[in-house]
Write an enzyme that holds these catalytic residues in place. Sequence first.
Site, PDB file in Angstrom:
ATOM      1  N   GLU A   1       0.817  -1.220   0.000  1.00 52.35           N
ATOM      2  CA  GLU A   1       0.000   0.000   0.000  1.00 52.35           C
ATOM      3  C   GLU A   1       0.850   1.269   0.000  1.00 52.35           C
ATOM      4  OE1 GLU A   1      -2.761   0.338   3.290  1.00 52.35           O
ATOM      5  OE2 GLU A   1      -3.467   2.285   2.633  1.00 52.35           O
TER       6      GLU A   1
ATOM      7  N   LYS B   1      -2.443  -1.978  -3.195  1.00 52.95           N
ATOM      8  CA  LYS B   1      -3.490  -1.103  -2.628  1.00 52.95           C
ATOM      9  C   LYS B   1      -3.069   0.344  -2.809  1.00 52.95           C
ATOM     10  CE  LYS B   1      -5.947  -0.132   1.704  1.00 52.95           C
ATOM     11  NZ  LYS B   1      -6.632  -0.749   2.838  1.00 52.95           N
TER      12      LYS B   1
HETATM   13  P1  13P Z   1      -9.267   4.380   4.051  1.00 50.12           P
HETATM   14  O1  13P Z   1     -10.122   3.631   3.067  1.00 50.12           O
HETATM   15  O2  13P Z   1     -10.038   5.001   5.169  1.00 50.12           O
HETATM   16  O3  13P Z   1      -8.305   5.300   3.386  1.00 50.12           O
HETATM   17  O4  13P Z   1      -8.382   3.296   4.790  1.00 50.12           O
HETATM   18  C1  13P Z   1      -7.800   2.277   4.064  1.00 50.12           C
HETATM   19  C2  13P Z   1      -6.602   1.813   4.756  1.00 50.12           C
HETATM   20  O5  13P Z   1      -6.482   0.678   5.096  1.00 50.12           O
HETATM   21  C3  13P Z   1      -5.542   2.797   5.018  1.00 50.12           C
HETATM   22  O6  13P Z   1      -4.372   2.118   5.356  1.00 50.12           O
END
Ligand code: 13P
Length: 340
Positions: free
Chosen positions: A177, A219
């Site tokens: 991510e 992600k």
């Molecule tokens: P949000 O969808 O609230 O951005 O959170 C996703 C997430 O896991 C952030 O690390």
Amino acid sequence: MSKQELETVAQSMVAKGKGILAADESMGTIKRRFDSIKIESNENNRRAYREMLFTTKGIEEAISGVILFDETIRTSASDGTPFPQVLSKKGIIPGIKVDKGPVDIPGFPGEVVTEGLDGLRSRVKEYRELGAKFAKWRAVITIGDGIPTYTCMEANAHALARYAALCQEGGLVPIVEPEVLLDGSHTVERCEEVTEKTLKITFAKLFDHRVHLEGMILKPSMVVSGKDNPTQAGVEEVAERTIRCLKRTVPAAVPGIAFLSGGQSAESATEHLNAMNAMGPHPWEVSFSYARALQDPALKAWKGQAANVSVAQKIFYHRAKCNSAARSGKYNKQMEAQAA
Ligand code: 13P
């Protein structure tokens, strides 16, 4: 876990019509969420809230996996069933956040790097024993005057690659991510440029560290205008730019892309996902891994009271089903009106 097993888990995380619920708020984040509904963040309230989400009837129709926080993976529902089992009994895959959050990079004002690599090999082993099948590590890239620097993007990409390789070795599918924050007044063009660079550097490091692309999930954030920019890109533009950026940077070997919502409203996050899927087919599954965009309306309805559980669950189920429809470009605004 063999490469084949990693691939199977990764594919089921982005199964058609489904996405991931991020419920891995750290202690600081869950406190902020609970502050917003004026309830205390204590163990009981955290359990009650997560239990409300996880036991929502039919949620497995739209949710393939749930990302848990360290405390939550060790918590049991009120009937004594550990949360990972509550989920797996419904056919939902339990996952775990393994990073330890961002810290300032010395010499680089306004920039952060994510920590958590020390001891990760043994934590991966323990989380596997607790039932996790996948993991998440969030890197944060900030857009501002003269930032992000190459140093920041490179340091974060390196940590993501080290993390992903350690997870695959220990049998967890890594969710990689790299979040480009929407905070700021930058243009959508600038967001596209930064997102493209971030993803290019991230995949270069994943390659250097021999990460098995078929056994991971990306992600990313969507390409959107800075939150404080008065000119906001529309739904179609966000979808076009985001898909273009991903096509330039994400190998087709990656089974799926599961977006974060990043502070977009629940409905915008659904609309954007829908528009991207309507432009398909794409080389990878285009899915969601939302925290706020899935939870916020339910959190507001719950307000920390047992009497509100069933209404909050109805709202949570509705959001999940809207995003499930958006997985194939079949969401429309009428779905919101029908639920209201
Ligand atoms: P949000 O969808 O609230 O951005 O959170 C996703 C997430 O896991 C952030 O690390």
